[in-house]
Design an enzyme around this catalytic site. Structure first.
Site, PDB file in Angstrom:
ATOM      1  CG  ASN A   9      71.364  15.278  59.461  1.00 54.77           C
ATOM      2  OD1 ASN A   9      70.429  15.274  60.255  1.00 54.77           O
ATOM      3  ND2 ASN A   9      71.214  16.167  57.842  1.00 54.77           N
ATOM      4  CE  LYS A  11      67.831  16.495  56.542  1.00 59.24           C
ATOM      5  NZ  LYS A  11      67.163  17.717  55.932  1.00 59.24           N
ATOM      6  CG  HIS A  95      72.322  20.192  56.628  1.00 61.77           C
ATOM      7  ND1 HIS A  95      71.320  20.693  56.227  1.00 61.77           N
ATOM      8  CD2 HIS A  95      72.444  19.055  56.014  1.00 61.77           C
ATOM      9  CE1 HIS A  95      70.607  20.374  55.501  1.00 61.77           C
ATOM     10  NE2 HIS A  95      71.421  19.002  55.345  1.00 61.77           N
ATOM     11  CD  GLU A  97      67.647  20.971  56.658  1.00 58.67           C
ATOM     12  OE1 GLU A  97      67.808  19.819  57.712  1.00 58.67           O
ATOM     13  OE2 GLU A  97      67.246  19.926  55.427  1.00 58.67           O
ATOM     14  CD  GLU A 167      73.262  17.247  52.749  1.00 62.05           C
ATOM     15  OE1 GLU A 167      73.431  16.390  53.066  1.00 62.05           O
ATOM     16  OE2 GLU A 167      73.453  17.974  53.494  1.00 62.05           O
ATOM     17  N   GLY A 173      65.432  16.853  50.050  1.00 61.48           N
ATOM     18  CA  GLY A 173      63.882  17.005  50.480  1.00 61.48           C
ATOM     19  C   GLY A 173      62.784  17.599  49.680  1.00 61.48           C
ATOM     20  CB  SER A 213      66.660  13.463  47.206  1.00 66.51           C
ATOM     21  OG  SER A 213      65.636  14.008  47.263  1.00 66.51           O
TER      22      SER A 213
HETATM   23  P1  13P Z   1      66.988  14.186  52.149  1.00 63.80           P
HETATM   24  O1  13P Z   1      68.194  13.026  51.842  1.00 63.80           O
HETATM   25  O2  13P Z   1      66.208  14.155  52.830  1.00 63.80           O
HETATM   26  O3  13P Z   1      66.852  15.166  50.889  1.00 63.80           O
HETATM   27  O4  13P Z   1      67.754  15.440  53.166  1.00 63.80           O
HETATM   28  C1  13P Z   1      68.992  15.167  52.304  1.00 63.80           C
HETATM   29  C2  13P Z   1      69.881  16.359  53.642  1.00 63.80           C
HETATM   30  O5  13P Z   1      69.810  17.554  53.578  1.00 63.80           O
HETATM   31  C3  13P Z   1      70.815  15.302  54.955  1.00 63.80           C
HETATM   32  O6  13P Z   1      71.899  15.933  55.422  1.00 63.80           O
END
Ligand code: 13P
Length: 252
Positions: A9, A11, A95, A97, A167, A173, A213
């Site tokens: 992803n 983003k 997601h 976010e 997640e 992150g 992560s």
């Molecule tokens: P990270 O791997 O950067 O922690 O992000 C995870 C994520 O939100 C994937 O959708």
């Protein structure tokens, strides 16, 4: 045996040129026999070009979100019809976010899951708890509720095709990964919820990823767990080399 699905992803990252170079590089290297499904979830503007680049390769191109309606007065949005039209195969739905910054709810996630299936798109449905919920011992209840609501009135044959990404929000992150045992415990619970709501067959078939992560250094341990069938990866999916290592780790 369930397949392993590694999804990157991106983003809101990369330029068109960077995105194209990445897909070109991994397309040449992702093995053709692959027991692993490799998916790149790209920003909207790059999708048509990446679909073209990934044609006849083992790489699939996904969107990071979509609107639930087929068309209409929704300025700035992208519909499932449009994604289907350009050859997209998967779409991330719900997601954390999107839930946090763009007001996605369990109900809109459910509508998007239905919309995805109506247009031949496989939804990657994200669920996850906050740190507060984990510390208050509410993880399992919260995840159960998210999964049940996301899959409300979805047909059993569609559930079998769905991908769920667990997640934990506190692990996204932050460099903090859930221990592989803790991650597996929640993924196993998701499978139980699917079994209770649908059937044992659906629970056996549904792909459940872990995200938060994930990187080349910890993916093997995560994938060694019986209920973790892949990973949804943010930061570590931005470099082709790192993404390829994640895919390689999924081959068994
Ligand atoms: P990270 O791997 O950067 O922690 O992000 C995870 C994520 O939100 C994937 O959708």
């Amino acid at each position: 045996m369930r397949k392993i699905v590694i999804a990157g992803n991106w983003k809101m990252n990369k330029t068109l040129q960077e995105a194209e170079a990445f897909v070109q590089e991994i397309s040449d290297k992702v093995p053709a026999d692959s027991q692993v499904e490799s998916i790149i979830c790209s920003p909207f503007p790059f999708l048509p070009s990446l679909v073209e680049k990934a044609k006849e390769t083992n790489v699939k191109i996904a969107a990071q979100t979509m609107h639930e309606s087929e068309n209409g007065a929704y300025t700035g949005e992208v519909s499932p019809v449009m994604l289907e039209d350009i050859g997209i195969t998967h779409v991330i739905v719900g997601h954390s976010e999107r839930r946090e910054y763009f007001a996605e709810t369990d109900e809109s996630v459910n509508r998007k899951v239905h919309a995805a299936f109506s247009h031949g798109l496989t939804p990657i449905v994200c669920v996850g708890e906050t740190l507060e919920q984990r510390e208050a011992n509410k993880t399992m209840d919260h995840i159960e509720s998210q999964v049940k609501k996301a899959l409300k009135d979805v047909r059993e044959d569609q559930v079998e095709e769905t991908i769920i990404a667990y997640e934990p929000i506190w692990a996204i992150g932050t460099g903090k990964t859930a221990s592989s045992e803790d991650a597996n415990e929640v993924c196993a619970h998701i499978r139980q919820v699917v079994k209770a709501q649908f059937s044992e067959a659906a629970a056996e078939k549904i792909v459940i990823q872990y995200g938060g992560s994930v990187k080349p250094a910890n993916i093997k341990e995560l994938l060694a767990q019986p209920d973790i069938d892949g990973a949804l990866v943010g930061g570590a999916s931005l470099e082709a080399d790192s993404f390829l290592q994640l895919v390689e780790a999924g081959r068994r």
